[in-house]
Design an enzyme around this catalytic site. Structure first.
Site, short mmCIF file in Angstrom:
data_model
loop_
_atom_site.label_atom_id
_atom_site.label_comp_id
_atom_site.label_asym_id
_atom_site.label_seq_id
_atom_site.Cartn_x
_atom_site.Cartn_y
_atom_site.Cartn_z
N ALA A 71 -1.90 11.13 5.35
CA ALA A 71 -3.15 10.41 5.09
C ALA A 71 -3.76 10.03 6.44
CB ALA A 71 -2.87 9.17 4.27
N GLY A 116 1.53 12.02 3.51
CA GLY A 116 0.69 12.50 2.41
C GLY A 116 0.59 14.01 2.37
N GLU A 127 3.54 15.01 0.50
CA GLU A 127 3.30 14.58 -0.89
C GLU A 127 2.30 15.50 -1.59
OE1 GLU A 127 2.40 10.59 0.47
OE2 GLU A 127 4.01 9.81 -0.81
N GLU A 183 6.30 7.55 7.00
CA GLU A 183 5.56 6.30 6.78
C GLU A 183 6.31 5.09 7.31
OE1 GLU A 183 5.88 8.73 4.56
OE2 GLU A 183 3.99 9.05 3.46
N1 CO8 Z 1 -4.18 10.43 10.64
C1 CO8 Z 1 -5.21 10.45 11.51
N2 CO8 Z 1 -5.21 11.21 12.62
C2 CO8 Z 1 -4.14 11.98 12.85
C3 CO8 Z 1 -3.02 12.00 11.98
C4 CO8 Z 1 -3.08 11.19 10.82
N3 CO8 Z 1 -2.10 11.18 9.92
N4 CO8 Z 1 -2.10 12.85 12.50
C5 CO8 Z 1 -2.61 13.35 13.61
N5 CO8 Z 1 -3.83 12.83 13.85
C6 CO8 Z 1 -4.74 13.11 14.97
C7 CO8 Z 1 -4.32 12.41 16.25
O1 CO8 Z 1 -4.77 11.06 16.24
C8 CO8 Z 1 -5.00 13.26 17.29
O2 CO8 Z 1 -6.36 12.96 17.30
P1 CO8 Z 1 -7.06 12.51 18.70
O3 CO8 Z 1 -6.93 13.71 19.57
O4 CO8 Z 1 -8.46 12.19 18.30
O5 CO8 Z 1 -6.26 11.36 19.18
C9 CO8 Z 1 -4.88 14.67 16.70
O6 CO8 Z 1 -4.66 14.50 15.30
C10 CO8 Z 1 -3.71 15.47 17.27
O7 CO8 Z 1 -2.54 14.70 17.10
P2 CO8 Z 1 -1.54 14.34 18.32
O8 CO8 Z 1 -2.28 14.31 19.61
O9 CO8 Z 1 -0.79 13.12 17.94
O10 CO8 Z 1 -0.61 15.64 18.27
P3 CO8 Z 1 0.92 15.73 18.68
O11 CO8 Z 1 1.26 17.18 18.62
O12 CO8 Z 1 1.17 14.99 19.93
O13 CO8 Z 1 1.70 14.97 17.51
C11 CO8 Z 1 2.25 14.44 15.24
C12 CO8 Z 1 1.69 15.48 16.21
C13 CO8 Z 1 3.73 14.19 15.54
C14 CO8 Z 1 2.09 14.97 13.83
C15 CO8 Z 1 1.48 13.10 15.39
O14 CO8 Z 1 0.09 13.38 15.35
C16 CO8 Z 1 1.76 12.11 14.32
O15 CO8 Z 1 2.79 11.47 14.36
N6 CO8 Z 1 0.87 11.97 13.31
C17 CO8 Z 1 1.02 11.02 12.26
C18 CO8 Z 1 2.01 11.50 11.20
C19 CO8 Z 1 2.20 10.44 10.14
O16 CO8 Z 1 2.65 9.35 10.43
N7 CO8 Z 1 1.85 10.77 8.89
C20 CO8 Z 1 1.96 9.85 7.80
C21 CO8 Z 1 0.66 9.11 7.58
S1 CO8 Z 1 0.79 7.84 6.36
C22 CO8 Z 1 0.67 8.66 4.89
O17 CO8 Z 1 0.51 9.85 4.84
C23 CO8 Z 1 0.75 7.83 3.65
C24 CO8 Z 1 0.29 8.62 2.44
C25 CO8 Z 1 0.03 7.68 1.32
C26 CO8 Z 1 -0.86 8.36 0.25
C27 CO8 Z 1 -1.13 7.42 -0.86
C28 CO8 Z 1 -2.00 8.11 -1.91
C29 CO8 Z 1 -2.17 7.28 -3.13
#
Ligand code: CO8
Length: 291
Positions: free
Chosen positions: A99, A142, A145, A165
């Site tokens: 998400a 997400g 999911e 998460e």
């Molecule tokens: N949300 C928003 N932006 C994101 C997300 C995300 N989940 N993941 C990556 N990005 C963005 C980064 O902010 C970055 O953008 P910017 O260049 O503008 O800063 C761009 O994507 C590239 O990402 P990174 O520079 O971080 O790339 P890396 O290769 O260094 O890292 C990772 C990749 C490890 C995937 C890292 O981006 C990361 O940890 N992302 C978050 C992963 C995460 O925590 N996901 C879970 C989110 S919470 C969730 O999904 C709850 C779902 C609930 C649903 C409920 C429905 C009812």
């Protein structure tokens, strides 16, 4: 706007807390244009609906508008008589990294609970046609999911699945504690949910989360091939089969077996069942009419 989309709209009670998101939904809900996804029909007979998540710059983070568009595209495929299955995919680097954290970070409990935040995600599991996730790269939070809401998951060799998460101080909210546990069992699900550690495609295959693993450049084509195979069967009977398999998640064994038997009986009321059996006896290929 399709009936399906209206149903999704009913889930979204307007509150003062979510005006930005509702305006995103309104934008996404008008006309045939999509901002966050690519939508097409694939396969030789163009009978496989195709949805590609398309926010590569942010690793396909699932913002409100994107999931609204996915719901709308699925709703359109649901009522499209030519479409017999749907494939959802992302990009090579990420299926979806979860998400959209930037969209969520300032939310309050009152806004989330009061506005039934992200209830429209349910549209993916509510669609009655078979849906195949073709996963390359990261399927996190997400994203994992969303893949698990689909009926079949095909993975590319470099796919990674995870529920990180906990590292954000929250927990999965779209089935990560429920569908993952049913798919891979308690121990691995607990480990993934409590540590945030990821598993790779091979471990996902061994543990039953995905059904097949392919080279990265073949996974989408293989998913479409699977969709074509499904679309060649009776759409009516496929919907019954999907409903019966999904009931295994909800019902005790005796009740599930009873439901299965009743649906099996019901297939005898279809033209397609008569055609399928006649074709077998006459040693020819069945031609189903979805009746
Ligand atoms: N949300 C928003 N932006 C994101 C997300 C995300 N989940 N993941 C990556 N990005 C963005 C980064 O902010 C970055 O953008 P910017 O260049 O503008 O800063 C761009 O994507 C590239 O990402 P990174 O520079 O971080 O790339 P890396 O290769 O260094 O890292 C990772 C990749 C490890 C995937 C890292 O981006 C990361 O940890 N992302 C978050 C992963 C995460 O925590 N996901 C879970 C989110 S919470 C969730 O999904 C709850 C779902 C609930 C649903 C409920 C429905 C009812």
């Amino acid at each position: 706007m399709s009936l399906f989309c209206n149903a999704a709209a009913l889930l979204l009670k307007p509150t003062r807390a979510v005006p930005a998101m509702l305006s995103a939904a309104r934008r996404a809900g008008t006309g045939g244009q999509y901002d966050y996804i690519l939508v097409d029909k694939r396969g030789e007979k163009r009978n496989v609906g195709f949805i590609q998540l398309n926010r590569p710059r942010v690793l396909n983070a699932l913002c409100f508008g994107l999931m609204w568009e996915v719901a709308r595209a699925l709703g359109d495929f649901q009522v499209d008589g030519d479409v017999g299955a749907v494939v959802i995919t992302g990009g090579e680097r990420a299926f979806a990294a979860g998400a959209d954290i930037k969209e969520m970070q300032n939310r309050t409990f009152q806004e989330s609970y009061g506005g039934n935040f992200l209830a429209h995600w349910n549209a993916v599991s509510a669609v009655r046609k078979p849906v195949i996730a073709a996963v390359n790269g990261l399927a996190l939070g997400g994203g994992c999911e969303l893949a698990m809401m689909c009926d079949i998951i095909y993975a590319g060799e470099k796919a990674q699945f995870g529920q990180p998460e906990i590292l954000l101080g929250t927990i999965p909210g779209a089935g990560g504690t429920q569908r993952l546990t049913r798919a891979v069992g308690k121990s691995l699900a607990m480990e993934m949910v409590l540590t945030g550690d990821q598993i790779d495609a091979r471990q996902a295959e061994r543990s039953g989360l995905v059904s097949k693993v392919f080279p990265v450049d073949q996974v989408v084509a293989e998913a479409i091939k699977c969709g074509e195979k499904i679309a060649g069967n009776s759409k009516l009977v496929s919907a019954m089969a999907k409903e019966a398999v999904n009931a295994a998640y909800e019902l005790a064994l005796a009740e599930g077996n009873r439901l299965e038997r009743r649906m099996f009986h019901a297939t005898f009321a279809t033209e397609d069942c008569k055609e399928g059996m006649a074709a077998f006896v006459q040693k020819r290929k069945a031609v189903f009419q979805d009746k």
